[in-house]
Enzyme design. Structure first.
Site, PDB file in Angstrom:
ATOM      1  N   LEU A 151       0.865  -1.135  -0.094  1.00 30.16           N
ATOM      2  CA  LEU A 151       0.021   0.061   0.071  1.00 30.16           C
ATOM      3  C   LEU A 151       0.763   1.202  -0.173  1.00 30.16           C
ATOM      4  O   LEU A 151       1.811   1.321   0.575  1.00 30.16           O
ATOM      5  CB  LEU A 151      -0.823  -0.111   1.233  1.00 30.16           C
ATOM      6  N   ASN A 211       9.956  -2.343  -3.918  1.00 29.50           N
ATOM      7  CA  ASN A 211      10.167  -0.841  -3.512  1.00 29.50           C
ATOM      8  C   ASN A 211      11.377  -0.666  -4.073  1.00 29.50           C
ATOM      9  O   ASN A 211      11.488   0.884  -4.421  1.00 29.50           O
ATOM     10  CB  ASN A 211      10.227  -0.883  -2.030  1.00 29.50           C
ATOM     11  N   CYS A 263       9.259   4.451   3.511  1.00 30.81           N
ATOM     12  CA  CYS A 263       9.514   3.139   2.842  1.00 30.81           C
ATOM     13  C   CYS A 263      10.898   3.298   2.040  1.00 30.81           C
ATOM     14  O   CYS A 263      11.538   2.485   2.224  1.00 30.81           O
ATOM     15  CB  CYS A 263       8.099   2.898   2.035  1.00 30.81           C
TER      16      CYS A 263
END
Ligand code: UGA
Length: 454
Positions: A151, A211, A263
């Site tokens: 998310l 990521n 993140c």
């Protein structure tokens, strides 16, 4: 199925609420009583679109408590969504994770599946299973499952319900059955989320690999943008040209002032650290981190290059959060730029639709900044912020900044020098005004009538 969720940050709370929405009974656990009391009143402690609405719709199936024992002892599945912040050396700090594991060990009365949603170094799930089994009473079976989340802040609820994929890393048939049953509603209409089952280490790696790939894409575009500026090309045209190749796609090609948030910075450093630990350094990620650190201060560098001495300059910062749609300022480029400007004795006027309080708190949490408090003030409108300023730095592409009437820069500022870190304005459009406009990877527009004396 009875579910407990440890941690009520972006990952934990959104996961808990989404699971309640698809029909499960969920108890959200946090050590912070203040947060729990807020949630009991239906108030979300984080700003996230649709979250409070779903908390209200599903309130019959949602409980909030600090009493972890009660929550964990009869849960069928316990999700862990606590933070894994970065340590000084770049590795992930797993203290919160192990704190929760100890609480679980002290509470368990029956078999349970422990699902690690937090982003953890590859191999952590295996270590956790050994750790728990060494501590738990005999006769209780604990199955550890990796289930990374994908998310993004600002769209967290949508990204969870309509996820691009659900990744489950599992080594145990019973746990696999429990997890597929738990997520079954999301794999059907209207969500239709693909469910991928694999081994735990691969699941843990999917998270970092995804990521870090996105972070790499951004750093690559930022380096290209800096080069484009030097040779007179336009990075937005270049990105558009690239995006027609379906193998490249049209997402995450926006150059700017680097990635921030909770993140990408942490996950690039953690994977890089871990790769070096195994004597298998991922050099591309090392370069990506370095490029990003430099890119974050590119506007400050441009400003210095233009004006040399910034002492007593009045400068506006528009946008303080790491991206629009969130009040999160973790690793936000605005923070590092504000620190540099304050140290240059600049007077800062700052604006953000929702990030001011977090920004001010984080900025002055750094004790070395205490003496600079008087040099920064915050305003509720862009107009008040830019009034009488000699330069504007755009740090976050909030819609209200993108849609701002350009004429007002010309009329309200002492000198309309705009340094845009997010390429908010069309070059043709901005050329109509008596403005100096320096963006990322595009040519500088210099229509400022009154030149600043250097
Ligand atoms: C990111 C990922 O996008 C999620 O998929 C992931 O689940 C999440 O991290 C996580 O690990 O929890 P998030 O940090 O919320 O989500 O934000 P993004 O929208 O990805 O943006 C991150 C940063 O990249 C922002 O500072 C943004 O300004 C920057 N960015 C993004 C660019 O500079 N250029 C782009 O083209 C896109």
């Amino acid at each position: 199925m009875k579910i407990a969720v440890a941690g009520t940050g972006y990952v934990g709370l959104v996961t808990g609420v989404a699971l309640a929405h698809i029909g499960h009974n969920v108890t959200c656990v946090d050590v912070d009583l203040e947060k729990i009391n807020l949630m009991k009143q239906g108030i979300s402690p984080i700003y996230e679109k649709d979250l409070e609405n779903l908390m209200e719709i599903n309130k019959e199936r949602l409980n909030y408590t600090t009493n972890y024992k009660e929550a964990y002892q009869d849960a069928d599945v316990i999700f862990i969504g606590v933070g894994t912040p970065e340590k000084e050396d770049g590795s992930a700090n797993l203290d919160y994770l192990y704190m929760v594991l100890d609480q679980i060990v002290n509470s368990l009365k029956k078999d349970v599946v422990i699902v690690i949603k937090s982003t953890v170094p590859i191999g952590t799930n295996d270590e956790v299973e050994i750790y728990i089994n060494n501590k738990i009473k005999s006769g209780i079976k604990v199955m550890v499952v990796s289930n990374p989340e994908f998310l993004a802040q600002g769209t967290a609820v949508h990204d969870t319900l309509y996820a691009t994929r659900i990744v489950i890393g599992v080594e145990d048939e019973k746990a696999k059955k429990i997890m597929t049953t738990l997520y079954e509603p999301l794999t059907k209409e209207p969500y239709n989320v693909p469910l991928l089952v694999m081994d735990r280490k691969s699941a843990e790696m999917v998270k970092y690999a995804s990521n870090d790939f996105l972070a790499l894409k951004i750093s690559y575009m930022n380096e290209l943008a800096n080069f484009a500026e030097k040779i007179g090309a336009d990075i937005s045209l270049v990105a558009n040209g690239m995006s027609y190749d379906p193998r490249i796609g049209n997402k995450f090609l926006n150059s700017g002032i680097g990635y921030g948030g909770s993140c990408f910075p942490k996950d690039t450093k953690a994977l890089y650290f871990s790769s070096k630990l195994y004597n298998s350094e991922i050099k591309t990620i090392g370069a990506c981190i370095e490029v990003n650190e430099n890119q974050k201060i590119i506007l400050f560098k441009k400003l210095k290059e233009k004006f040399k001495n910034l002492e007593n300059f009045q400068i506006a910062i528009l946008g303080l959060t790491f991206k629009p749609g969130t009040d999160d300022v973790r690793e936000a480029p605005a923070l590092v730029n504000a620190k540099l400007l304050l140290k240059e004795k600049v007077i800062i006027k700052a604006y953000d639709p929702i990030g001011v309080s977090n920004f001010n708190h984080t900025l002055f949490n750094d004790v070395s900044m205490t003496n600079y408090k008087e040099q920064i003030s915050y305003y509720n409108t862009i107009e008040d912020t830019i009034k009488d300023c000699q330069a504007v730095l755009i740090m976050t592409e909030w819609p209200e900044i993108k849609e701002f009437d350009l004429k007002k820069y010309e009329s309200l500022m002492a000198k309309p020098y705009i340094f845009d870190g997010r390429n908010c304005y069309d070059l043709k459009n901005i050329s109509k005004y008596a403005i100096y406009y320096n963006s990322i990877g595009r040519k500088v527009i210099d229509n400022c009538k009154e030149k600043i004396s250097l």
